[in-house]
Design an enzyme around this catalytic site. Structure first.
Site, mmCIF file in Angstrom:
data_model
loop_
_atom_site.group_PDB
_atom_site.id
_atom_site.type_symbol
_atom_site.label_atom_id
_atom_site.label_comp_id
_atom_site.label_asym_id
_atom_site.label_seq_id
_atom_site.Cartn_x
_atom_site.Cartn_y
_atom_site.Cartn_z
ATOM 1 N N CYS A 55 25.441 52.253 -11.242
ATOM 2 C CA CYS A 55 26.381 52.434 -10.143
ATOM 3 C C CYS A 55 27.633 51.612 -10.438
ATOM 4 O O CYS A 55 27.567 50.508 -10.964
ATOM 5 C CB CYS A 55 25.848 52.016 -8.784
ATOM 6 S SG CYS A 55 24.394 52.900 -8.264
ATOM 7 N N ARG A 58 28.828 54.386 -15.520
ATOM 8 C CA ARG A 58 27.718 53.626 -14.937
ATOM 9 C C ARG A 58 26.801 54.501 -14.082
ATOM 10 O O ARG A 58 25.756 54.043 -13.622
ATOM 11 C CB ARG A 58 28.265 52.488 -14.068
ATOM 12 C CG ARG A 58 29.135 51.515 -14.826
ATOM 13 C CD ARG A 58 29.681 50.452 -13.904
ATOM 14 N NE ARG A 58 28.628 49.603 -13.407
ATOM 15 C CZ ARG A 58 28.211 48.494 -13.998
ATOM 16 N NH1 ARG A 58 28.763 48.099 -15.112
ATOM 17 N NH2 ARG A 58 27.241 47.786 -13.470
ATOM 18 N N TRP A 101 24.311 55.971 -9.603
ATOM 19 C CA TRP A 101 23.163 56.340 -10.438
ATOM 20 C C TRP A 101 21.957 56.180 -9.521
ATOM 21 O O TRP A 101 21.602 55.073 -9.116
ATOM 22 C CB TRP A 101 23.053 55.422 -11.643
ATOM 23 C CG TRP A 101 22.013 55.854 -12.619
ATOM 24 C CD1 TRP A 101 22.138 56.777 -13.607
ATOM 25 C CD2 TRP A 101 20.661 55.374 -12.714
ATOM 26 N NE1 TRP A 101 20.964 56.905 -14.297
ATOM 27 C CE2 TRP A 101 20.036 56.050 -13.769
ATOM 28 C CE3 TRP A 101 19.923 54.434 -11.990
ATOM 29 C CZ2 TRP A 101 18.712 55.831 -14.134
ATOM 30 C CZ3 TRP A 101 18.613 54.208 -12.348
ATOM 31 C CH2 TRP A 101 18.012 54.912 -13.416
ATOM 32 N N ASN A 141 25.630 48.147 -5.640
ATOM 33 C CA ASN A 141 25.048 48.391 -6.970
ATOM 34 C C ASN A 141 23.879 47.438 -7.121
ATOM 35 O O ASN A 141 24.063 46.220 -7.037
ATOM 36 C CB ASN A 141 26.106 48.122 -8.051
ATOM 37 C CG ASN A 141 25.496 48.057 -9.443
ATOM 38 O OD1 ASN A 141 24.493 48.708 -9.716
ATOM 39 N ND2 ASN A 141 26.088 47.283 -10.323
ATOM 40 N N GLY A 142 22.683 47.982 -7.316
ATOM 41 C CA GLY A 142 21.508 47.121 -7.470
ATOM 42 C C GLY A 142 20.319 47.719 -6.741
ATOM 43 O O GLY A 142 20.336 48.904 -6.383
ATOM 44 N N GLU A 163 17.334 54.575 -34.411
ATOM 45 C CA GLU A 163 18.617 54.697 -33.732
ATOM 46 C C GLU A 163 19.143 56.135 -33.815
ATOM 47 O O GLU A 163 19.664 56.673 -32.839
ATOM 48 C CB GLU A 163 19.605 53.687 -34.341
ATOM 49 C CG GLU A 163 21.028 53.745 -33.821
ATOM 50 C CD GLU A 163 21.164 53.513 -32.329
ATOM 51 O OE1 GLU A 163 20.180 53.168 -31.651
ATOM 52 O OE2 GLU A 163 22.275 53.730 -31.814
ATOM 53 N N LYS A 214 19.928 58.484 -30.589
ATOM 54 C CA LYS A 214 21.244 59.104 -30.369
ATOM 55 C C LYS A 214 21.076 60.600 -30.108
ATOM 56 O O LYS A 214 21.683 61.151 -29.209
ATOM 57 C CB LYS A 214 22.162 58.928 -31.582
ATOM 58 C CG LYS A 214 22.782 57.593 -31.822
ATOM 59 C CD LYS A 214 23.794 57.139 -30.816
ATOM 60 C CE LYS A 214 23.156 56.468 -29.653
ATOM 61 N NZ LYS A 214 22.841 55.098 -29.696
ATOM 62 N N GLU A 248 19.262 61.338 -26.608
ATOM 63 C CA GLU A 248 19.931 60.986 -25.356
ATOM 64 C C GLU A 248 21.155 61.844 -25.069
ATOM 65 O O GLU A 248 21.498 62.031 -23.906
ATOM 66 C CB GLU A 248 20.267 59.499 -25.285
ATOM 67 C CG GLU A 248 21.351 59.022 -26.198
ATOM 68 C CD GLU A 248 21.650 57.535 -26.025
ATOM 69 O OE1 GLU A 248 21.508 57.006 -24.923
ATOM 70 O OE2 GLU A 248 22.033 56.901 -27.026
ATOM 71 N N HIS A 306 0.367 59.362 -41.243
ATOM 72 C CA HIS A 306 -0.668 58.935 -40.305
ATOM 73 C C HIS A 306 -0.607 59.724 -38.991
ATOM 74 O O HIS A 306 -1.182 59.297 -37.998
ATOM 75 C CB HIS A 306 -0.558 57.429 -40.030
ATOM 76 C CG HIS A 306 -0.758 56.611 -41.268
ATOM 77 N ND1 HIS A 306 -2.001 56.412 -41.836
ATOM 78 C CD2 HIS A 306 0.133 55.987 -42.084
ATOM 79 C CE1 HIS A 306 -1.867 55.674 -42.932
ATOM 80 N NE2 HIS A 306 -0.583 55.414 -43.104
ATOM 81 N N LYS A 353 25.372 53.834 -18.386
ATOM 82 C CA LYS A 353 25.708 52.946 -19.487
ATOM 83 C C LYS A 353 25.072 51.569 -19.329
ATOM 84 O O LYS A 353 24.566 50.990 -20.264
ATOM 85 C CB LYS A 353 27.230 52.817 -19.549
ATOM 86 C CG LYS A 353 27.737 51.920 -20.655
ATOM 87 C CD LYS A 353 27.716 52.649 -21.962
ATOM 88 C CE LYS A 353 28.147 51.784 -23.119
ATOM 89 N NZ LYS A 353 27.569 52.281 -24.375
HETATM 90 O O1 M6R Z 1 24.059 47.019 -22.631
HETATM 91 P P1 M6R Z 1 22.821 46.925 -23.458
HETATM 92 O O2 M6R Z 1 23.092 46.826 -24.905
HETATM 93 O O3 M6R Z 1 21.913 45.815 -23.008
HETATM 94 O O4 M6R Z 1 22.076 48.276 -23.196
HETATM 95 C C1 M6R Z 1 20.820 48.544 -23.760
HETATM 96 C C2 M6R Z 1 20.462 50.000 -23.629
HETATM 97 O O5 M6R Z 1 20.478 50.399 -22.290
HETATM 98 C C3 M6R Z 1 21.425 50.898 -24.419
HETATM 99 O O6 M6R Z 1 21.482 50.538 -25.761
HETATM 100 C C4 M6R Z 1 20.980 52.366 -24.302
HETATM 101 O O7 M6R Z 1 19.771 52.561 -24.941
HETATM 102 C C5 M6R Z 1 22.043 53.302 -24.856
HETATM 103 N N1 M6R Z 1 22.120 54.472 -24.044
HETATM 104 C C6 M6R Z 1 21.758 53.733 -26.244
HETATM 105 O O8 M6R Z 1 22.729 54.586 -26.739
#
Ligand code: M6R
Length: 611
Positions: free
Chosen positions: A2, A27, A73, A99-100, A484, A488, A491, A507, A606
């Site tokens: 949020c 956010r 969010w 927010n929270g 990673e 990517k 997501e 395995h 984010k």
């Molecule tokens: O702000 P942060 O690096 O702590 O965030 C961690 C994860 O939420 C963040 O890396 C998330 O997995 C991203 N969407 C990855 O692209």
């Protein structure tokens, strides 16, 4: 998650708030809403994006010099108009953005229901604003006093801003666990979840601390803690360029951020590394450098992409510093009664510096006597502020939800820390140290070369854009890169993807391989190259489609793989900084070709400020 924005001053509040909400939309983008003081306190809110809200409000309703706005969010209650913020109190005289998460909201709600309160939404936030109003009515106190009294009974995380119809020129804000920045302009104040909505108007900011309540009225900012003790606001100067938060001609923030990496990695190195002189200085960890040198072990806590950067760091710390490293998902670490000894070193990695689980893991470690360090991007963020020391990655604001330049910045900084500690400890020879420093300095240029593969990668993306699944394989330093790459892809394109250590394939995951399965293999020339060649053969024997990321000049892999992506050679410990680039581009192009919203993928936000 949020995003919240507030404004009071001489400007029209609406454009400031709408622009701010658009900057904070990364956010959360389930709904958006605004409250203005226009012939009374009025709330406009709607499911969907800020742009959906814009079309819905009529021009004449917008005149106001004070207002608050929210982009959501969803946590409590589905994304719809009713659950959107701001929320009114029962009388309609108070409006709040939040927010929270209010953890004890159901018991507070029950008490209020017993008193006859009714709720329109399913949110915890509506409970809080009614709780404030209930206290205000009962105690006949000021709004800020009612907020203070309410917050002493609230469990959870919040950044809130409240407006009152009875006090039309006042904003009351408070925070615990969720970020809140106050911009101090000339005869005006801005409030926001981060500095991006503020930087255009002023570079003077105050980061509100946990348990602080800010009251803005009559051009004055008053900050007190929840014991009602006043504090002197500490005004800091923002170091952020407006252009760094705009797309700058790119179609998406993600693409801009991918292409920024030669510069962002240079910025991480700048002022710290001078390979010619053999200098590597990390001012941020000066005081605890000896602690690191003598550490029996290092624990790294992080989430998502930052956790992957932690895995790369594990390899490099163990190889060069000979210090055992445990890389923990912050969310697991904090809930499993971990063994933390006095003097242990815990390093948090976070782009936002606000990730709730990472923050809580650090607090836990600190409470048990650990030294806590941070590798963070967002200056002034909660993690940056609670850690004993740390190093910023200086990647600049990362707006795309999928993390790209933060990953390379994190790996760069962690590599510098590891090399510095290893040299100081004597586990890395001077010759090898210098060789690695020289190589590290070449990385921005090599990332630039990897980016030149964009068109070729776009073509490969067009072949695999309709895949249902995808497997990513890597070994050694490239194993975290495989994880990673898979993250990517899933997501932003919603294709199911798994990252695996290549040797683990046999395995279990090998059962998935058939002619429909694209397998991205990171097979650069390093100590496990021969092994990964065998893994590629295993995939090909089962008719899998292999896309191989290899070192320039590789003679063998082109004979085996369906597609070859050649990246510049580097030392294997530094290869993740380069081999990740094609994977970022591949995901980006596939997602765009599938019509996905790359910068704001569904269900994601984010900054994950809820647990
Ligand atoms: O702000 P942060 O690096 O702590 O965030 C961690 C994860 O939420 C963040 O890396 C998330 O997995 C991203 N969407 C990855 O692209």
């Amino acid at each position: 998650m949020c995003g919240i924005v507030g404004y009071v001053g001489h400007r029209e509040a609406y454009p400031v708030i709408v622009k701010g909400l658009k900057r904070l939309e990364y956010r959360g983008y389930d709904s958006a809403g605004i409250a203005l003081m226009n012939k009374g306190l009025t709330v406009y809110k709607k499911k969907g994006k800020v742009s959906d809200l814009e079309g819905f409000i009529k021009e004449e309703q917008l005149k106001s010099h004070i207002g608050i706005g929210h982009t959501r969010w969803a946590t409590h209650g589905e994304p719809n108009d009713v659950n959107a913020h701001p929320h009114f109190s029962a009388s309609g005289k108070l409006a709040m953005i939040h927010n929270g998460i209010i953890e004890n909201y159901s018991s507070v709600k029950q008490d209020l229901l017993n008193k006859g309160y009714q709720f329109k939404s399913e949110t915890d936030s509506e409970v809080l604003i009614n709780f404030v109003e209930d206290i205000k009515n009962k105690s006949q106190c000021s709004l800020e006093e009612a907020v203070r009294l309410a917050l002493t009974q609230i469990v959870g995380a919040y950044a809130i801003v409240i407006m009152s119809e009875d006090e039309p020129n006042k904003l009351v804000a408070a925070r615990k666990g969720s970020p809140l920045v106050i911009g101090v302009g000339k005869d005006e104040f801005f409030l926001a979840s981060d500095a991006t909505p503020i930087v255009e108007y002023t570079n003077e900011v105050v980061y509100l601390n946990d348990f602080e309540i800010a009251v803005i009225e009559d051009n004055k900012l008053d900050i007190r803690n929840t014991q009602d003790i006043p504090t002197t606001p500490y005004i800091q100067t923002l170091d952020m360029e407006l252009e760094s938060i705009e797309k700058g001609g790119y179609e998406h923030f993600m693409l801009k951020e991918i292409f920024e990496q030669p510069k962002s990695v240079s910025d991480s190195l700048r002022g710290r590394l001078n390979a010619a002189k053999g200098h590597l200085v990390l001012g941020g960890i000066r005081e605890y450098a000896n602690t690191l040198v003598n550490a029996d072990r290092i624990i790294i806590v992080a989430c998502g992409t930052s956790w992957h950067a932690g895995l790369v760091a594990e390899y490099i710390f163990e190889e060069y510093c000979r210090i055992p490293v445990e890389v923990e998902y912050a969310s697991e670490f904090r809930y499993r009664n971990p063994i933390i000894r006095e003097g242990d070193v815990v390093i948090a990695i976070s782009q936002s510096g606000e990730t709730a689980d990472t923050l809580a893991a650090l607090e836990l470690a600190k409470s048990k006597g650990a030294i806590i360090l941070g590798v963070v991007n967002t200056v002034g963020s909660s993690i940056a502020r609670i850690t004993d020391e740390g190093a910023y990655i200086h990647a600049g604001p990362e707006i795309g939800v999928a993390s790209t330049k933060a990953f390379t910045g994190q790996v760069t900084v962690l590599t510098m820390i590891a090399l510095r500690i290893a040299f100081r400890k004597g586990t890395l020879s001077k010759t090898k140290y210098h060789e690695l420093l020289v190589e590290l300095e070449t990385i921005p240029g090599k990332i630039q070369k990897a980016l030149e593969l964009n068109d070729q990668i776009k073509y490969i993306a067009s072949i695999y854009k309709d895949a249902k699944n995808c497997l990513y394989l890597g070994r050694g330093y490239n194993f975290p890169v495989a994880l990673e790459g898979a993250l990517k892809l899933k997501e932003i394109s919603y294709i199911h993807a798994e990252g695996y250590p290549a040797a683990e394939m046999k395995h279990g995951p090998i059962a998935l391989i058939d002619e429909e399965m694209p397998v991205v293999v990171i097979a650069t020339h390093d100590s496990s190259y021969e092994k990964i060649v065998s893994n590629v053969q295993e995939v090909k024997a089962r008719k899998g489609q292999v896309i191989a990321v290899v070192t320039e000049g590789d003679q063998l892999m082109p004979k085996m793989a369906d597609h070859i992506i050649e990246v510049p050679a580097t030392h294997e410990a530094l290869m993740p900084l380069i081999s990740v680039i094609p994977l970022q581009l591949l995901s980006y192009h596939i997602a765009v070709m599938r019509g996905c919203n790359v910068d704001q993928p569904r269900n994601l936000a984010k900054s994950v400020t809820v647990e």
